[in-house]
Design an enzyme around this catalytic site. Structure first.
Site, mmCIF file in Angstrom:
data_model
loop_
_atom_site.group_PDB
_atom_site.id
_atom_site.type_symbol
_atom_site.label_atom_id
_atom_site.label_comp_id
_atom_site.label_asym_id
_atom_site.label_seq_id
_atom_site.Cartn_x
_atom_site.Cartn_y
_atom_site.Cartn_z
ATOM 1 N N LYS A 11 4.694 -7.837 -9.231
ATOM 2 C CA LYS A 11 4.686 -6.636 -10.067
ATOM 3 C C LYS A 11 5.734 -6.866 -11.095
ATOM 4 O O LYS A 11 6.803 -7.317 -10.974
ATOM 5 C CB LYS A 11 5.055 -5.590 -8.985
ATOM 6 N N ASP A 138 8.668 -1.496 -2.296
ATOM 7 C CA ASP A 138 7.921 -1.900 -3.161
ATOM 8 C C ASP A 138 6.233 -2.184 -2.655
ATOM 9 O O ASP A 138 5.541 -2.370 -3.321
ATOM 10 C CB ASP A 138 8.101 -3.067 -4.114
HETATM 11 O O1 C5P Z 1 13.104 -0.947 0.717
HETATM 12 P P1 C5P Z 1 13.815 -2.099 0.722
HETATM 13 O O2 C5P Z 1 14.071 -2.631 1.596
HETATM 14 O O3 C5P Z 1 13.080 -2.780 -0.450
HETATM 15 O O4 C5P Z 1 14.967 -1.865 -0.422
HETATM 16 C C1 C5P Z 1 16.099 -2.431 -0.698
HETATM 17 C C2 C5P Z 1 17.488 -2.036 -1.083
HETATM 18 O O5 C5P Z 1 17.221 -1.294 -2.274
HETATM 19 C C3 C5P Z 1 17.586 -0.573 -0.065
HETATM 20 O O6 C5P Z 1 18.372 -1.223 1.144
HETATM 21 C C4 C5P Z 1 18.428 0.045 -1.022
HETATM 22 O O7 C5P Z 1 19.940 -0.349 -0.974
HETATM 23 C C5 C5P Z 1 17.821 -0.066 -2.233
HETATM 24 N N1 C5P Z 1 17.002 0.898 -2.811
HETATM 25 C C6 C5P Z 1 17.302 2.178 -3.175
HETATM 26 N N2 C5P Z 1 16.215 3.102 -3.378
HETATM 27 C C7 C5P Z 1 15.156 2.861 -3.457
HETATM 28 C C8 C5P Z 1 14.677 1.432 -3.307
HETATM 29 C C9 C5P Z 1 15.499 0.530 -2.806
HETATM 30 O O8 C5P Z 1 18.325 2.488 -2.937
HETATM 31 N N3 C5P Z 1 13.976 3.732 -3.751
#
Ligand code: C5P
Length: 285
Positions: A11, A138
């Site tokens: 993406k 994502d």
């Molecule tokens: O959900 P994912 O593990 O992909 O997110 C990785 C990190 O990115 C999270 O631990 C968080 O610190 C940050 N994040 C965030 N807000 C979001 C997506 C991700 O703060 N909407």
């Protein structure tokens, strides 16, 4: 044993805005996202009768339950209340890791799509995207694909009129960014480099490539560029080669340029090749 195959598409965040920090520690996002043809190949063996395992040709990829593809198998079968009786996942990687291109999320989404098809589609695409939110922010978009506006933590995905056909040159400089650390820095410093999301939506509605490309922007980019001037250098090389717009994707470090002609995108790729890894890609639809 049954083997399933699926492609896992990367993406781009054509726009990325961070609207604030949420009580759960995540951030409220608003992003126009685009699925592109750069992809990994994912294969899943079911009913192997052995312990779960994950094989990948890139040593930096976790090959245990930390891998989002592994997590996706777990979430899918737990929700379905079934036992896959032994799983092997094989991932042939092309999407660079820790680049803001959603490589791990794409692999997880490919797993969810393949398993859902194999099980006779117990979940609608929308339900599958909501399952994906349990795996990573994502993943819901990667399940849905196309062009979409993504809000909330990443779980609210609304399809848009597709980005007009164009070519992307993607450059991945030789450093990676910690996503949590970047969000924490954003909380401290904020950003006045905000995308014009309504402008992007209007450009897509009118299928105006020039305006859509001119609207690509990432609110987190200045925080990365202040420590890594290569971001700005890459963007200006792409612009010199005729890019209609350039921006960092996600939390970086990859930067993309939008071109209306393949030869210009290829020229940018050639110019940047000495400095970093480059990729040429298009929209999936
Ligand atoms: O959900 P994912 O593990 O992909 O997110 C990785 C990190 O990115 C999270 O631990 C968080 O610190 C940050 N994040 C965030 N807000 C979001 C997506 C991700 O703060 N909407």
């Amino acid at each position: 044993m049954i083997t399933l195959q699926e492609q896992a598409y990367a993406k781009l965040n054509l726009t990325l805005d961070v609207l604030g920090r949420r009580p759960d520690g995540y951030h409220e996002l608003e992003s126009v996202m685009q699925q592109i043809t750069l992809c990994d190949d994912v294969e899943i063996d079911l009913e192997t009768g052995e312990d779960w395992k994950l094989e990948c040709d890139w040593p930096e990829i976790p090959t245990d339950s930390e891998n989002l593809a592994w997590k996706a198998v777990g979430v899918f079968y737990k929700t379905l209340g079934k036992d896959p009786r032994g799983v092997t996942i094989r991932i042939a990687k092309r999407i660079p890791v820790q680049a803001g291109l959603g490589g791990g999320s794409a692999d997880a989404a490919a797993v969810l799509r393949a398993l859902n098809r194999h099980e006779g589609e117990p979940y609608s695409l929308w339900e599958l995207a909501q399952l994906g939110a349990k795996v990573g922010s994502d993943v819901p978009f990667c399940v849905m694909g196309g062009t979409a506006i993504v809000k909330g933590r990443g779980e609210q995905v609304n399809p848009l009129t597709p980005m007009p056909q164009c070519f992307y040159c993607i450059a991945r400089p030789d450093f990676s960014v910690s996503t949590p650390a970047l969000f924490a820095e954003f909380d401290q410093q904020g950003s006045d480099w905000r995308p014009d999301t309504p402008g992007m939506l209007k450009a897509l509605e009118e299928q105006d490539l020039l305006r859509a490309a001119g609207s690509v922007r990432n609110a987190m980019e200045p925080l990365v560029a202040q420590n890594h001037p290569e971001i700005t250098v890459i963007r200006s090389i792409m612009e010199d080669c005729g890019a209609l717009g350039t921006a960092m994707t996600g939390s970086g470090s990859a930067v993309f340029g939008v071109f209306d002609a393949f030869d210009m995108a290829a020229m940018a790729s050639m110019q940047l090749m000495e400095k970093c890894k480059t990729y040429l890609s298009r929209n999936t639809d």
